[in-house]
Scaffold this motif. Sequence first.
Motif, mmCIF file in Angstrom:
data_model
loop_
_atom_site.group_PDB
_atom_site.id
_atom_site.type_symbol
_atom_site.label_atom_id
_atom_site.label_comp_id
_atom_site.label_asym_id
_atom_site.label_seq_id
_atom_site.Cartn_x
_atom_site.Cartn_y
_atom_site.Cartn_z
ATOM 1 N N UNK A 193 5.634 3.271 20.840
ATOM 2 C CA UNK A 193 6.209 2.014 21.304
ATOM 3 C C UNK A 193 5.416 1.443 22.483
ATOM 4 N N UNK A 194 4.921 2.323 23.343
ATOM 5 C CA UNK A 194 4.114 1.874 24.481
ATOM 6 C C UNK A 194 2.770 1.344 23.991
ATOM 7 N N UNK A 195 2.184 2.018 22.991
ATOM 8 C CA UNK A 195 0.933 1.510 22.403
ATOM 9 C C UNK A 195 1.135 0.117 21.829
ATOM 10 N N UNK A 196 2.221 -0.068 21.112
ATOM 11 C CA UNK A 196 2.518 -1.383 20.536
ATOM 12 C C UNK A 196 2.700 -2.443 21.609
ATOM 13 N N UNK A 197 3.387 -2.082 22.690
ATOM 14 C CA UNK A 197 3.587 -3.031 23.788
ATOM 15 C C UNK A 197 2.256 -3.383 24.439
ATOM 16 N N UNK A 208 3.120 -0.753 34.717
ATOM 17 C CA UNK A 208 4.404 -1.056 34.067
ATOM 18 C C UNK A 208 5.166 -2.116 34.855
ATOM 19 N N UNK A 209 5.183 -1.982 36.162
ATOM 20 C CA UNK A 209 5.898 -2.934 37.011
ATOM 21 C C UNK A 209 5.239 -4.312 36.944
ATOM 22 N N UNK A 210 3.914 -4.344 36.980
ATOM 23 C CA UNK A 210 3.190 -5.613 36.917
ATOM 24 C C UNK A 210 3.425 -6.314 35.590
ATOM 25 N N UNK A 211 3.365 -5.576 34.504
ATOM 26 C CA UNK A 211 3.603 -6.169 33.182
ATOM 27 C C UNK A 211 5.032 -6.705 33.101
ATOM 28 N N UNK A 212 5.992 -5.968 33.641
ATOM 29 C CA UNK A 212 7.382 -6.435 33.646
ATOM 30 C C UNK A 212 7.537 -7.734 34.426
ATOM 31 N N UNK A 254 7.098 -11.647 24.888
ATOM 32 C CA UNK A 254 7.416 -11.105 26.219
ATOM 33 C C UNK A 254 8.738 -10.338 26.264
ATOM 34 N N UNK A 255 9.724 -10.779 25.486
ATOM 35 C CA UNK A 255 11.009 -10.074 25.472
ATOM 36 C C UNK A 255 10.848 -8.668 24.893
ATOM 37 N N UNK A 256 10.087 -8.542 23.822
ATOM 38 C CA UNK A 256 9.861 -7.219 23.226
ATOM 39 C C UNK A 256 9.051 -6.315 24.147
ATOM 40 N N UNK A 257 8.028 -6.874 24.778
ATOM 41 C CA UNK A 257 7.204 -6.081 25.693
ATOM 42 C C UNK A 257 8.037 -5.618 26.883
ATOM 43 N N UNK A 258 8.839 -6.523 27.456
ATOM 44 C CA UNK A 258 9.675 -6.156 28.598
ATOM 45 C C UNK A 258 10.697 -5.094 28.210
ATOM 46 N N UNK A 259 11.287 -5.236 27.022
ATOM 47 C CA UNK A 259 12.265 -4.244 26.561
ATOM 48 C C UNK A 259 11.607 -2.872 26.422
ATOM 49 N N UNK A 260 10.405 -2.841 25.891
ATOM 50 C CA UNK A 260 9.695 -1.576 25.733
ATOM 51 C C UNK A 260 9.325 -0.979 27.087
ATOM 52 N N UNK A 261 8.856 -1.809 28.011
ATOM 53 C CA UNK A 261 8.451 -1.305 29.324
ATOM 54 C C UNK A 261 9.639 -0.831 30.159
ATOM 55 N N UNK A 262 10.841 -1.324 29.858
ATOM 56 C CA UNK A 262 12.038 -0.869 30.558
ATOM 57 C C UNK A 262 12.598 0.418 29.963
ATOM 58 N N UNK A 263 12.138 0.791 28.778
ATOM 59 C CA UNK A 263 12.665 1.959 28.085
ATOM 60 C C UNK A 263 12.207 3.272 28.689
ATOM 61 N N UNK A 264 12.885 4.328 28.277
ATOM 62 C CA UNK A 264 12.595 5.667 28.785
ATOM 63 C C UNK A 264 11.188 6.168 28.428
ATOM 64 N N UNK A 265 10.679 5.936 27.195
ATOM 65 C CA UNK A 265 9.337 6.425 26.900
ATOM 66 C C UNK A 265 8.260 5.803 27.798
ATOM 67 N N UNK A 266 8.373 4.504 28.066
ATOM 68 C CA UNK A 266 7.383 3.860 28.939
ATOM 69 C C UNK A 266 7.527 4.350 30.365
ATOM 70 N N UNK A 267 8.749 4.510 30.805
ATOM 71 C CA UNK A 267 8.980 5.007 32.161
ATOM 72 C C UNK A 267 8.397 6.415 32.311
ATOM 73 N N UNK A 268 8.601 7.249 31.312
ATOM 74 C CA UNK A 268 8.073 8.614 31.361
ATOM 75 C C UNK A 268 6.544 8.633 31.285
ATOM 76 N N UNK A 269 5.972 7.739 30.480
ATOM 77 C CA UNK A 269 4.527 7.711 30.328
ATOM 78 C C UNK A 269 3.842 7.264 31.623
#
Length: 135
Positions: free
Chosen positions: A13-17, A84-88, A117-132
């Motif tokens: 999901x992070x790769x896709x974002x 992640x924060x900058x992209x958000x 942007x909504x899909x990217x933001x949703x992915x960046x807010x998710x647990x996998x992106x946060x962990x990565x």
Amino acid sequence: MVVQVSEARMPGSVKGALVGVWLQGVANFFASSYYLTLVTDRLDHNQDVPHLGLARFALYMSLVASVVLLVSGVFARKRFDWVRITVLVVECMALPFALINVFVVGVPAAVIGLVLPALIAKTMLGAPARAWFHR
């Protein structure tokens, strides 16, 4: 003695974002450059540009956002948390502009600029992106 180093792989999901970030960065850069050239050309030919200050501001902000997204895309592999924060932040700023383009200006193609942007933001807010990104 063999020592195994477990290196975490980037979640799909992070790769896709990040692919979306790259596409958005490149598209914004070329579109902003093109429209900035059109505005300048109209001014060179003594034609009126409605809301010139607002148009230039929006185009320059779009150029800055595209450069920020591309730089963030470059450093995403290094797993910096600021990426992640900058992209958000950039995606949250892109959403109102897309809403304006869809509802006020009436550009139906801007729906892509609303969904991406909504899909990217949703992915960046998710647990996998946060962990990565939080190493």
